[in-house]
Design a protein around this motif. Sequence first.
Motif, mmCIF file in Angstrom:
data_model
loop_
_atom_site.group_PDB
_atom_site.id
_atom_site.type_symbol
_atom_site.label_atom_id
_atom_site.label_comp_id
_atom_site.label_asym_id
_atom_site.label_seq_id
_atom_site.Cartn_x
_atom_site.Cartn_y
_atom_site.Cartn_z
ATOM 1 N N GLY A 186 -2.581 -4.152 -2.680
ATOM 2 C CA GLY A 186 -2.611 -2.951 -1.866
ATOM 3 C C GLY A 186 -4.034 -2.564 -1.517
ATOM 4 O O GLY A 186 -4.995 -3.027 -2.130
ATOM 5 N N GLN A 224 -2.463 9.234 -2.618
ATOM 6 C CA GLN A 224 -2.204 9.850 -3.917
ATOM 7 C C GLN A 224 -2.815 11.246 -3.991
ATOM 8 O O GLN A 224 -2.166 12.202 -4.424
ATOM 9 C CB GLN A 224 -2.764 8.968 -5.035
ATOM 10 C CG GLN A 224 -1.949 7.715 -5.320
ATOM 11 C CD GLN A 224 -0.663 8.030 -6.086
ATOM 12 O OE1 GLN A 224 -0.549 9.042 -6.766
ATOM 13 N NE2 GLN A 224 0.303 7.139 -5.972
ATOM 14 N N ALA A 249 -2.617 -0.844 -7.489
ATOM 15 C CA ALA A 249 -2.579 -1.306 -6.102
ATOM 16 C C ALA A 249 -3.634 -2.370 -5.855
ATOM 17 O O ALA A 249 -3.372 -3.390 -5.208
ATOM 18 C CB ALA A 249 -2.798 -0.120 -5.157
ATOM 19 N N VAL A 277 -4.421 3.929 -0.711
ATOM 20 C CA VAL A 277 -3.620 4.392 -1.845
ATOM 21 C C VAL A 277 -4.248 5.638 -2.471
ATOM 22 O O VAL A 277 -3.555 6.618 -2.769
ATOM 23 C CB VAL A 277 -3.473 3.279 -2.902
ATOM 24 C CG1 VAL A 277 -2.836 3.826 -4.179
ATOM 25 C CG2 VAL A 277 -2.630 2.139 -2.346
ATOM 26 N N THR A 322 0.825 -1.205 0.000
ATOM 27 C CA THR A 322 0.000 0.000 0.000
ATOM 28 C C THR A 322 0.863 1.259 0.000
ATOM 29 O O THR A 322 0.608 2.211 -0.734
ATOM 30 C CB THR A 322 -0.934 0.012 1.222
ATOM 31 O OG1 THR A 322 -1.778 -1.136 1.163
ATOM 32 C CG2 THR A 322 -1.773 1.269 1.258
ATOM 33 N N TRP A 355 2.560 1.813 -3.586
ATOM 34 C CA TRP A 355 1.675 2.384 -4.599
ATOM 35 C C TRP A 355 1.188 3.767 -4.195
ATOM 36 O O TRP A 355 0.972 4.633 -5.056
ATOM 37 C CB TRP A 355 0.489 1.456 -4.841
ATOM 38 C CG TRP A 355 0.862 0.162 -5.468
ATOM 39 C CD1 TRP A 355 0.780 -1.078 -4.899
ATOM 40 C CD2 TRP A 355 1.403 -0.047 -6.776
ATOM 41 N NE1 TRP A 355 1.239 -2.037 -5.776
ATOM 42 C CE2 TRP A 355 1.625 -1.428 -6.933
ATOM 43 C CE3 TRP A 355 1.729 0.802 -7.830
ATOM 44 C CZ2 TRP A 355 2.147 -1.979 -8.099
ATOM 45 C CZ3 TRP A 355 2.249 0.263 -8.995
ATOM 46 C CH2 TRP A 355 2.455 -1.115 -9.111
ATOM 47 N N GLY A 356 1.024 3.997 -2.902
ATOM 48 C CA GLY A 356 0.543 5.298 -2.449
ATOM 49 C C GLY A 356 1.537 6.413 -2.662
ATOM 50 O O GLY A 356 1.150 7.568 -2.857
#
Length: 366
Positions: A146, A155, A141, A151, A124, A127-128
């Motif tokens: 994830g 983001q 994710a 995420v 997580t 990808w975040g």
Amino acid sequence: MSSLPAQRFSRLPASLQWLALILAAGLGGQALSELGLPAARFLGPMLVAIAFGIAGATIRLPRLGFRLSQGCIGLLVAHAINGSVLQAMAESWPLMLVGTLLTLVLSALVSYLMVRFGGIPGSTAAWGTAPGGASAMVAMAEAHGGDPRVVATMQYVRVVCVVGAGALVGRLLGIDGSGAAAHSSPLSNPEDLPALINCLLLIFVGVSIGARLPAGPLLVPLVAGAALQLGGLLQITLPYGLLALAYGVIGCYIGLRFDRASLVYVGRHLPAMLLSALLLIASCASFAWGLAALTGIDFLSMYLATSPGGLDAMAIIAMDTHSDVGLVLAMQTLRLIVVLLSGVSIARLVIRLSEARTQAAGVARR
């Protein structure tokens, strides 16, 4: 904010919520524009929509509207692409590659720190913090284990921070927010109507073709519009009112993603998310300053090119501040592609390092 006002807001008819959002977003964009902030027509609606989302608004902008707005921004950027811009992009490929790789290294380091000190699982966190398109990273994710809610929040928290920092940097450098109008061709006489119709058709076709590609709704109209313009087959004509609407739609789409449920879910991690976003932005800004000093490229262009924000948001600010659009778009696009190709490997590396650290700490406690 208590839950009672949020419940009352959510009970309002959708028509009233839409009316309130449209009026407030328009006023917010106008207010920031009067202050001379870059990308005010984007930043104002985004901040207003965040407030609406947190207040319990139940309305959501349709994805098609978001994609069509991205197509408008892509065609606006295409208007600025010419032979000299393409030549500069071709000559700057080593710089773009170095910038892309260093940004990825910085994001991987920040994601490891999020796992180590922020208590967020490795996949997580990876990808975040990945510096790519937010929607693409959420989808990746979800496909690789994830948590898409965390995420998405990470983001979009970073996008808000990046956009705010970009507008602030532009303001500190004395750049006002009137750039968008300078790059558009307002529909002022009937002769512009055929060109406008051709542009709208290109946006619809480009968005349809790019709908299944990461950042495709922006990139396909951009590439197609630039190619047709360079070939003398298209006169890009976009009224300023249409561009302002596209800016506002993108801002509201991002802002409405911040609802109370998602913030409550990740509330205890929000300080770490903000800290990681600011750390990544500061690291990229420091790197941009060094590259600007070495290459002679203006700092704002280099900052936007290396900044870990969304491709569409950086395109808006680059156009609005008269930055080096070719460099910004090339580096942002290259980074998105590299992240999509290497994201799984980076996530696995972060997980492996965090697990190794956890195991070593467990052995030491024994």
